[in-house]
Design an enzyme around this catalytic site. Structure first.
Site, PDB file in Angstrom:
ATOM      1  N   LYS A   1       0.828  -1.214   0.000  1.00 65.56           N
ATOM      2  CA  LYS A   1       0.000   0.000   0.000  1.00 65.56           C
ATOM      3  C   LYS A   1       0.860   1.261   0.000  1.00 65.56           C
ATOM      4  CE  LYS A   1      -2.857   2.487   3.428  1.00 65.56           C
ATOM      5  NZ  LYS A   1      -1.901   3.342   4.134  1.00 65.56           N
TER       6      LYS A   1
ATOM      7  N   ASP B   1       4.732   0.772  11.893  1.00 69.03           N
ATOM      8  CA  ASP B   1       3.438   0.173  11.604  1.00 69.03           C
ATOM      9  C   ASP B   1       3.331  -1.271  12.072  1.00 69.03           C
ATOM     10  OD1 ASP B   1       2.392   2.461  10.531  1.00 69.03           O
ATOM     11  OD2 ASP B   1       2.633   1.874   8.439  1.00 69.03           O
TER      12      ASP B   1
ATOM     13  N   ASP C   1      -5.495   7.674   9.577  1.00 67.11           N
ATOM     14  CA  ASP C   1      -5.636   7.009  10.867  1.00 67.11           C
ATOM     15  C   ASP C   1      -5.734   8.001  12.017  1.00 67.11           C
ATOM     16  OD1 ASP C   1      -5.444   4.432   9.807  1.00 67.11           O
ATOM     17  OD2 ASP C   1      -3.266   4.466   9.832  1.00 67.11           O
TER      18      ASP C   1
END
Length: 434
Positions: A24, A320, A120
């Site tokens: 992504k 992440d 986010d």
């Protein structure tokens, strides 16, 4: 917006073979980079996830024609009309990835209004590094309550020291510098695999970039990018963050998963950290195998000191992955300190994992002590962001009983058809509409 949730019944070992989706974080800047020239582009292995599909909507809005090919995840991009400078506010304000359009549109048209990006809910995500880099190249920045007007009569190469090794700021600076006059040097540049993928893509189109894979990039500006007469084709690399998540899923459920299409260099640090949790993987001819015979025991530092898992710029442990590492540690015997340095709110999701039965001490917004191994029990939880969502799926799949994970629109932003793919491995997961 969908109000679906995942219903998960845990304690089923996962078995089988899985192919990771495209990265992504490489796909999003590539969608911006293709605006830099008029030639046709085919992108392969695009993850068909919410963030990518939404950014493709933005591209259509500003004049790009997009056609799906006969191969899943492969799309043809054609720029038959001049690229527009005005981005659709409603779409971009929901999407953090839209920030990577600033550099290429500025370089092509001399102006862009960038709406304040969404994404986010993991704390403040500053734009300063992007704006300072573009300003150094000659851009003028006007700040408005709802975004930033960025203009430049011309861009001129400069020696730029980024105030933080921001991935997307590096990408924006590189894309703008491709058309800047003279030589641009970017120091303290991010060097993650997806930054490398972007640079290789631009080099194939005629950009002059040196230092790929290091934190010191030099870009010699060109007046025009081009691509082969038949168009440029680029395959997006596998998502190493998803690979790390599947390693965890196999380990905590006691299953055995073969993960294909793995670049070993992308997961060296992830493997190193997992080995400290008593989790090992074995290389195969075309990937890695996560066997079922895992120790699941945290290895203390020398003299029995409590070990630490902390994130760092590449090649350090990816920020992440900290949410996934934390949940994984709850299933390992021993104590470990998780230190997430980047975002001030990312660890707040641990309240949900504590409610499931985990022994976690949240020291402050950045540090948590995990004392394992814990027996988890199903609960009703909600995902605040993409990575916490995957961590909650991992927790639910190793928990006793039934869990519900709500706000899965966040998970869909980053993981393609994750419920379908997990069911193929034997997981009891169902997408339920309210």
């Amino acid at each position: 917006m969908s109000s679906s949730y995942f219903k998960i019944i845990g304690k089923n070992p996962l078995h089988g073979t899985v192919v990771p989706q495209g990265n992504k974080n490489e796909a999003l800047p590539l969608l911006g980079a293709l605006l830099l020239w008029e030639g046709d582009v085919i992108l392969e292995n695009l993850p068909e996830i919410a963030d990518v599909l939404k950014l493709m909507e933005v591209l259509r809005h500003i004049g790009v024609e997009i056609t799906a090919t006969d191969t899943k995840g492969s799309y043809l991009f054609q720029k038959k009309n001049p690229v527009k400078s005005d981005l659709p506010y409603e779409l971009c304000s929901q999407l953090r990835g839209a920030v990577t359009l600033a550099g290429p549109i500025l370089a092509r048209t001399g102006r862009v209004f960038l709406p304040k990006p969404g994404g986010d809910k993991i704390g403040r995500r500053r734009m300063d590094t992007h704006l300072l880099a573009l300003e150094a190249l000659g851009a003028k920045i006007e700040v408005f309550p709802d975004g930033y007007m960025i203009t430049a009569d011309r861009l001129v190469g400069k020696d730029i020291l980024l105030d933080e090794a921001s991935v997307t700021a590096t990408e924006n600076a590189v894309m703008a510098a491709v058309y800047a006059e003279g030589l641009t040097t970017i120091r303290n540049a991010a060097s993650e695999p997806h930054v490398q993928g972007l640079c290789r893509f631009l080099i194939a189109a005629g950009a002059k970039i040196e230092g790929v894979g290091t934190n010191h990039l030099t870009i010699t500006g060109v007046s025009k990018l081009s691509s082969p007469p038949e168009g440029l084709k680029h395959r997006i690399g596998s998502d190493y963050l998803e690979i790390g998540s599947f390693i965890s899923l196999a380990a905590v459920t006691g299953g055995e998963i073969h993960i294909t299409d793995v670049n070993p260099e992308d997961i060296r640090m992830i493997r190193m950290v997992y080995s400290r949790l008593g989790i090992e993987v074995r290389p195969t001819e075309n990937g890695i195998l996560v066997p079922s015979d895992q120790k699941m025991e945290i290895i203390p530092d020398y003299h029995g000191a409590t070990p630490k898992i902390d994130d760092a710029p590449w090649p350090g442990f990816p920020a992440d992955m900290t949410s996934v590492a934390l949940v994984t540690a709850t299933q390992c015997k021993g104590t470990v300190l998780i230190h997430e340095k980047l975002f001030e709110s990312r660890l707040f999701f641990v309240d949900n994992i504590i409610a499931m039965g985990a022994q976690i001490i949240l020291c402050d917004p950045h540090r948590a002590i995990v004392i394992g191994a814990n027996r988890l029990y199903g609960q009703r939880v909600a995902s605040p962001d993409i990575r916490a969502g995957m961590a909650m799926i991992i927790a639910a799949l190793c928990a006793e009983g039934q869990s519900e994970i709500h706000n899965i629109v966040q998970i869909d932003r980053g993981f393609e058809s994750i419920d379908t793919r997990l069911r193929s491995l034997g997981a009891q997961i169902e997408r339920v509409s309210d």
